[in-house]
Design a protein around this motif. Structure first.
Motif, mmCIF file in Angstrom:
data_model
loop_
_atom_site.group_PDB
_atom_site.id
_atom_site.type_symbol
_atom_site.label_atom_id
_atom_site.label_comp_id
_atom_site.label_asym_id
_atom_site.label_seq_id
_atom_site.Cartn_x
_atom_site.Cartn_y
_atom_site.Cartn_z
ATOM 1 N N MET A 103 50.787 75.128 38.241
ATOM 2 C CA MET A 103 51.011 74.131 37.077
ATOM 3 C C MET A 103 52.521 73.749 37.307
ATOM 4 N N GLU A 104 53.285 74.531 37.710
ATOM 5 C CA GLU A 104 54.538 74.469 37.679
ATOM 6 C C GLU A 104 55.450 75.480 38.408
ATOM 7 N N LEU A 105 56.748 74.852 38.894
ATOM 8 C CA LEU A 105 57.587 76.165 39.363
ATOM 9 C C LEU A 105 57.344 76.752 40.908
ATOM 10 N N SER A 106 55.956 76.638 41.418
ATOM 11 C CA SER A 106 55.439 76.963 42.713
ATOM 12 C C SER A 106 54.758 75.967 43.396
ATOM 13 N N GLU A 107 54.668 76.411 44.431
ATOM 14 C CA GLU A 107 53.863 75.608 45.663
ATOM 15 C C GLU A 107 52.777 76.520 46.189
ATOM 16 N N PRO A 108 51.508 75.661 46.486
ATOM 17 C CA PRO A 108 51.234 74.257 46.291
ATOM 18 C C PRO A 108 50.937 74.092 44.767
ATOM 19 N N SER A 109 51.596 72.714 44.286
ATOM 20 C CA SER A 109 51.520 72.256 43.005
ATOM 21 C C SER A 109 50.029 71.706 42.746
ATOM 22 N N LEU A 110 49.723 71.467 41.542
ATOM 23 C CA LEU A 110 48.355 71.006 41.321
ATOM 24 C C LEU A 110 48.294 69.561 41.862
ATOM 25 N N ASP A 111 49.569 68.790 41.576
ATOM 26 C CA ASP A 111 49.398 67.355 41.993
ATOM 27 C C ASP A 111 49.042 67.473 43.598
ATOM 28 N N ASP A 112 49.905 68.243 44.580
ATOM 29 C CA ASP A 112 49.437 68.380 45.679
ATOM 30 C C ASP A 112 48.290 68.690 46.157
ATOM 31 N N GLU A 113 47.923 69.541 45.619
ATOM 32 C CA GLU A 113 46.349 69.764 45.668
ATOM 33 C C GLU A 113 45.324 68.828 45.450
ATOM 34 N N ILE A 114 45.530 68.002 44.402
ATOM 35 C CA ILE A 114 44.553 67.010 43.822
ATOM 36 C C ILE A 114 44.709 65.825 45.097
ATOM 37 N N ALA A 115 46.069 65.616 45.503
ATOM 38 C CA ALA A 115 46.289 64.615 46.446
ATOM 39 C C ALA A 115 45.460 65.007 47.640
ATOM 40 N N ARG A 116 45.509 66.302 48.121
ATOM 41 C CA ARG A 116 45.215 66.741 49.407
ATOM 42 C C ARG A 116 43.489 66.532 49.325
ATOM 43 N N ALA A 117 43.050 66.998 48.223
ATOM 44 C CA ALA A 117 41.559 66.777 47.971
ATOM 45 C C ALA A 117 41.180 65.344 47.935
ATOM 46 N N ALA A 118 41.970 64.334 47.388
ATOM 47 C CA ALA A 118 41.293 63.201 47.551
ATOM 48 C C ALA A 118 41.392 62.488 48.876
ATOM 49 N N ARG A 160 48.570 76.083 24.655
ATOM 50 C CA ARG A 160 48.934 74.802 24.603
ATOM 51 C C ARG A 160 48.910 74.163 26.032
ATOM 52 N N HIS A 161 49.340 75.030 26.968
ATOM 53 C CA HIS A 161 49.133 74.413 28.397
ATOM 54 C C HIS A 161 47.726 73.773 28.531
ATOM 55 N N LEU A 162 46.695 74.744 28.408
ATOM 56 C CA LEU A 162 45.271 74.412 28.800
ATOM 57 C C LEU A 162 44.792 73.477 27.679
ATOM 58 N N ARG A 163 45.235 73.251 26.494
ATOM 59 C CA ARG A 163 44.681 72.512 25.351
ATOM 60 C C ARG A 163 45.253 71.116 25.716
ATOM 61 N N LYS A 164 46.549 71.012 25.996
ATOM 62 C CA LYS A 164 47.427 69.563 26.087
ATOM 63 C C LYS A 164 47.788 69.501 27.356
ATOM 64 N N ASP A 165 48.828 70.071 27.914
ATOM 65 C CA ASP A 165 49.504 69.870 29.126
ATOM 66 C C ASP A 165 48.518 69.461 30.555
ATOM 67 N N VAL A 166 47.590 70.517 30.507
ATOM 68 C CA VAL A 166 46.888 70.427 31.821
ATOM 69 C C VAL A 166 45.743 69.433 31.750
ATOM 70 N N PRO A 167 45.267 69.091 30.585
ATOM 71 C CA PRO A 167 44.342 67.983 30.530
ATOM 72 C C PRO A 167 45.021 66.491 30.666
ATOM 73 N N ALA A 168 46.150 66.496 30.244
ATOM 74 C CA ALA A 168 47.006 65.359 30.444
ATOM 75 C C ALA A 168 47.376 65.063 31.920
ATOM 76 N N MET A 169 47.669 66.339 32.655
ATOM 77 C CA MET A 169 47.977 66.024 33.977
ATOM 78 C C MET A 169 46.684 65.550 34.931
ATOM 79 N N LEU A 170 45.361 66.386 34.561
ATOM 80 C CA LEU A 170 44.181 66.028 34.983
ATOM 81 C C LEU A 170 43.769 64.589 35.007
ATOM 82 N N ASP A 171 44.075 64.057 33.663
ATOM 83 C CA ASP A 171 43.493 62.652 33.487
ATOM 84 C C ASP A 171 44.498 61.780 34.241
ATOM 85 N N ARG A 172 45.674 62.051 34.509
ATOM 86 C CA ARG A 172 46.556 61.263 35.178
ATOM 87 C C ARG A 172 46.234 61.361 36.870
ATOM 88 N N LEU A 173 46.036 62.672 37.163
ATOM 89 C CA LEU A 173 45.605 62.828 38.666
ATOM 90 C C LEU A 173 44.266 62.212 38.735
#
Length: 125
Positions: free
Chosen positions: A41-56, A74-87
């Motif tokens: 989700m953060e601070l490490s690689e591969p990031s969620l953003d990078d892996e979704i981009a790679r999947a696409a 909070r991360h799974l209730r708010k942050d991650v769903p928002a990230m997934l919607d954007r991705l």
């Protein structure tokens, strides 16, 4: 390459030893589930953003994100769903968020086995 990818999501840490722990935990699943990967989700690689981009980029149509979290805070209730919607919108990929592993009853059984094993080891010393 499958049209469905599973991403095992860990929080992430700047501590490489922390990351190795999650990579070791994920290794049996990654070895047995075709087209799966770990993402942070953060601070490490591969990031969620990078892996979704790679999947696409690989032509994957659906991604299931399985959080390696003990509970849905909070991360799974708010942050991650928002990230997934954007991705999903950015990469035109269908993304679903599974329940965290901590909510699965088998994890409770695994913890019980570890506790029993620990008790056996400490009582024999």
């Amino acid at each position: 390459m499958s049209d469905h990818r599973v991403l095992l999501l860990a929080h992430g840490s700047s501590d490489p030893q922390w990351c190795r722990t999650f990579e070791k935990l994920a290794a049996p699943s990654l070895a047995s589930v075709p087209d799966s990967a770990i993402a942070y989700m953060e601070l490490s690689e591969p990031s969620l953003d990078d892996e979704i981009a790679r999947a696409a980029q690989d032509g994957v149509a659906r991604v299931t994100v399985l959080p390696l979290f003990l509970a849905a805070g909070r991360h799974l209730r708010k942050d991650v769903p928002a990230m997934l919607d954007r991705l999903a919108s950015e990469h035109r990929v269908e993304i679903s968020l599974a329940s965290p592993v901590g909510e699965h009853p088998l994890l409770g059984d695994a913890i019980r086995h570890i506790v029993e094993e620990t008790l056996t080891q400490t009582s024999s010393h």
